[in-house]
Structure formats: C-alpha cells, structure tokens
Design a protein around this motif. Sequence first.
Motif, PDB file in Angstrom:
ATOM      1  N   ALA A  98       0.821  -1.222   0.000  1.00 28.80           N
ATOM      2  CA  ALA A  98       0.000   0.000   0.000  1.00 28.80           C
ATOM      3  C   ALA A  98       0.854   1.271   0.000  1.00 28.80           C
ATOM      4  CB  ALA A  98      -0.926  -0.002   1.204  1.00 28.80           C
ATOM      5  N   LYS A  99       2.182   1.098  -0.033  1.00 24.84           N
ATOM      6  CA  LYS A  99       3.130   2.218  -0.027  1.00 24.84           C
ATOM      7  C   LYS A  99       2.985   3.098   1.219  1.00 24.84           C
ATOM      8  CE  LYS A  99       3.577   2.370  -5.060  1.00 24.84           C
ATOM      9  NZ  LYS A  99       4.399   1.249  -5.128  1.00 24.84           N
ATOM     10  N   LEU A 100       2.782   2.432   2.373  1.00 28.52           N
ATOM     11  CA  LEU A 100       2.664   3.138   3.646  1.00 28.52           C
ATOM     12  C   LEU A 100       4.003   3.134   4.370  1.00 28.52           C
ATOM     13  CD1 LEU A 100      -0.667   1.596   5.003  1.00 28.52           C
ATOM     14  CD2 LEU A 100      -0.341   3.879   4.044  1.00 28.52           C
ATOM     15  N   ARG A 101       4.300   4.218   5.071  1.00 31.52           N
ATOM     16  CA  ARG A 101       5.436   4.247   5.988  1.00 31.52           C
ATOM     17  C   ARG A 101       4.964   3.592   7.282  1.00 31.52           C
ATOM     18  NH1 ARG A 101       9.151   4.163   3.009  1.00 31.52           N
ATOM     19  NH2 ARG A 101      10.619   4.801   4.568  1.00 31.52           N
ATOM     20  N   VAL A 102       5.888   3.079   8.064  1.00 29.72           N
ATOM     21  CA  VAL A 102       5.557   2.340   9.283  1.00 29.72           C
ATOM     22  C   VAL A 102       6.166   3.034  10.489  1.00 29.72           C
ATOM     23  CG1 VAL A 102       5.956   0.170  10.519  1.00 29.72           C
ATOM     24  CG2 VAL A 102       5.343   0.133   8.092  1.00 29.72           C
ATOM     25  N   LEU A 103       5.348   3.224  11.500  1.00 29.97           N
ATOM     26  CA  LEU A 103       5.798   3.719  12.796  1.00 29.97           C
ATOM     27  C   LEU A 103       5.580   2.582  13.786  1.00 29.97           C
ATOM     28  CD1 LEU A 103       6.882   6.120  14.413  1.00 29.97           C
ATOM     29  CD2 LEU A 103       4.515   6.829  14.757  1.00 29.97           C
ATOM     30  N   ALA A 104       6.676   2.041  14.303  1.00 29.53           N
ATOM     31  CA  ALA A 104       6.590   0.873  15.187  1.00 29.53           C
ATOM     32  C   ALA A 104       6.718   1.319  16.637  1.00 29.53           C
ATOM     33  CB  ALA A 104       7.668  -0.133  14.822  1.00 29.53           C
ATOM     34  N   ASP A 134      13.395  -0.476   5.611  1.00 32.99           N
ATOM     35  CA  ASP A 134      13.126   0.627   4.680  1.00 32.99           C
ATOM     36  C   ASP A 134      11.710   1.171   4.820  1.00 32.99           C
ATOM     37  OD1 ASP A 134      12.366  -1.969   3.455  1.00 32.99           O
ATOM     38  OD2 ASP A 134      11.717  -0.707   1.769  1.00 32.99           O
ATOM     39  N   LEU A 135      10.829   0.438   5.477  1.00 33.60           N
ATOM     40  CA  LEU A 135       9.452   0.893   5.670  1.00 33.60           C
ATOM     41  C   LEU A 135       9.319   1.911   6.795  1.00 33.60           C
ATOM     42  CD1 LEU A 135       7.556  -2.514   5.457  1.00 33.60           C
ATOM     43  CD2 LEU A 135       7.647  -0.733   3.709  1.00 33.60           C
ATOM     44  N   LEU A 136      10.310   1.974   7.670  1.00 33.44           N
ATOM     45  CA  LEU A 136      10.190   2.807   8.865  1.00 33.44           C
ATOM     46  C   LEU A 136      10.060   4.285   8.533  1.00 33.44           C
ATOM     47  CD1 LEU A 136      12.720   1.040  11.225  1.00 33.44           C
ATOM     48  CD2 LEU A 136      10.228   1.005  11.357  1.00 33.44           C
ATOM     49  N   TYR A 137       9.151   4.913   9.238  1.00 35.89           N
ATOM     50  CA  TYR A 137       8.918   6.346   9.104  1.00 35.89           C
ATOM     51  C   TYR A 137      10.128   7.115   9.606  1.00 35.89           C
ATOM     52  CZ  TYR A 137       7.063  10.961  10.230  1.00 35.89           C
ATOM     53  OH  TYR A 137       6.871  12.304  10.329  1.00 35.89           O
ATOM     54  N   GLN A 138      10.554   8.093   8.835  1.00 37.55           N
ATOM     55  CA  GLN A 138      11.638   8.986   9.232  1.00 37.55           C
ATOM     56  C   GLN A 138      11.068  10.403   9.278  1.00 37.55           C
ATOM     57  OE1 GLN A 138      14.774   7.909   9.945  1.00 37.55           O
ATOM     58  NE2 GLN A 138      14.120   5.825   9.524  1.00 37.55           N
ATOM     59  N   SER A 139      11.202  11.058  10.398  1.00 38.12           N
ATOM     60  CA  SER A 139      10.717  12.429  10.528  1.00 38.12           C
ATOM     61  C   SER A 139      11.432  13.316   9.534  1.00 38.12           C
ATOM     62  CB  SER A 139      10.925  12.939  11.942  1.00 38.12           C
ATOM     63  OG  SER A 139      10.570  14.296  12.022  1.00 38.12           O
ATOM     64  N   ARG A 140      10.711  14.201   8.878  1.00 42.75           N
ATOM     65  CA  ARG A 140      11.319  15.116   7.911  1.00 42.75           C
ATOM     66  C   ARG A 140      11.769  16.411   8.571  1.00 42.75           C
ATOM     67  NH1 ARG A 140       6.836  13.513   3.861  1.00 42.75           N
ATOM     68  NH2 ARG A 140       7.808  11.724   2.934  1.00 42.75           N
ATOM     69  N   SER A 141      11.309  16.645   9.781  1.00 43.02           N
ATOM     70  CA  SER A 141      11.704  17.888  10.458  1.00 43.02           C
ATOM     71  C   SER A 141      13.081  17.712  11.085  1.00 43.02           C
ATOM     72  CB  SER A 141      10.677  18.262  11.524  1.00 43.02           C
ATOM     73  OG  SER A 141      10.649  17.282  12.529  1.00 43.02           O
ATOM     74  N   LYS A 142      13.839  18.782  11.070  1.00 46.90           N
ATOM     75  CA  LYS A 142      15.176  18.761  11.683  1.00 46.90           C
ATOM     76  C   LYS A 142      15.178  19.745  12.836  1.00 46.90           C
ATOM     77  CE  LYS A 142      17.452  17.420   7.524  1.00 46.90           C
ATOM     78  NZ  LYS A 142      18.296  16.346   7.460  1.00 46.90           N
ATOM     79  N   VAL A 143      15.808  19.337  13.915  1.00 44.45           N
ATOM     80  CA  VAL A 143      15.885  20.183  15.083  1.00 44.45           C
ATOM     81  C   VAL A 143      17.131  21.049  14.964  1.00 44.45           C
ATOM     82  CG1 VAL A 143      16.093  20.200  17.588  1.00 44.45           C
ATOM     83  CG2 VAL A 143      14.719  18.442  16.465  1.00 44.45           C
ATOM     84  N   SER A 144      16.971  22.332  15.125  1.00 47.67           N
ATOM     85  CA  SER A 144      18.104  23.256  15.049  1.00 47.67           C
ATOM     86  C   SER A 144      18.719  23.424  16.425  1.00 47.67           C
ATOM     87  CB  SER A 144      17.646  24.624  14.552  1.00 47.67           C
ATOM     88  OG  SER A 144      17.041  24.495  13.302  1.00 47.67           O
ATOM     89  N   ASP A 145      20.025  23.665  16.440  1.00 48.88           N
ATOM     90  CA  ASP A 145      20.702  23.928  17.713  1.00 48.88           C
ATOM     91  C   ASP A 145      20.517  25.368  18.117  1.00 48.88           C
ATOM     92  OD1 ASP A 145      21.532  21.373  17.882  1.00 48.88           O
ATOM     93  OD2 ASP A 145      23.514  21.731  17.045  1.00 48.88           O
TER      94      ASP A 145
END
Length: 102
Positions: free
Chosen positions: A68-74, A91-102
């Motif tokens: 189903a082309k879903l990302r996975v959050l375990a 490779d299915l695992l969800y990766q956050s696209r936001s980056k935390v700035s210092d």
Amino acid sequence: MAIEVSDAPEAKRYEARVDGESENAGIAQYIRTPELIAFVHTEVGPAYEGRGVGSALARTALDEARAAKLRVLATCPFFAGWIARHPDYQDLLYQSRSKVSD
C-alpha cells in the motif's frame, strides 16, 4: 500449524487464527492514515506464544504496508524488535522530515 492473518479494519487491527479456529490467537492493533500505519500493540494468546503467531502478524502487516506504499511507525515494542531483526523491512520505517536546530 497453519496461521492465517487478516486485516480487520473495522477493529483497527490484524488478527491471527490458527488451524481455522474462530478464536484469535493474536492481534496487532494499529492506527492508519493515508500515508502511515502505526503499530501500537501486539498480543499473542498464552497458548500460542513461541509458535510464530507474532511473526506471522508482523510479516503480513508489513507486507501489506509495503504493497500500500505506507510508511511504518513501530511504537509497539514487539514490532520495533521484529523489524530490527529483519533488515529487509527497515526501509518501511517512518523517518521524521523535520530537523531540530541547535
């Protein structure tokens, strides 16, 4: 022992049955959006522990997520551990696209 896993979207979970029994041998609860599926809880009945029911739930659910082309959050420890031991699903695992700035 034959394990059959099916999605029960009305209950928001995958269900495993063994040898055609009507009783669930195990479940994997999820929260699903159009882009993501989060696995939040997995439970296998005591009589079925150590017999591959949890693995069958994970493999089926993750194969369907891929299709189903879903990302996975375990968030469920069982799913997180299972994926860690099976690199072909990482490779299915969800990766956050936001980056935390210092």
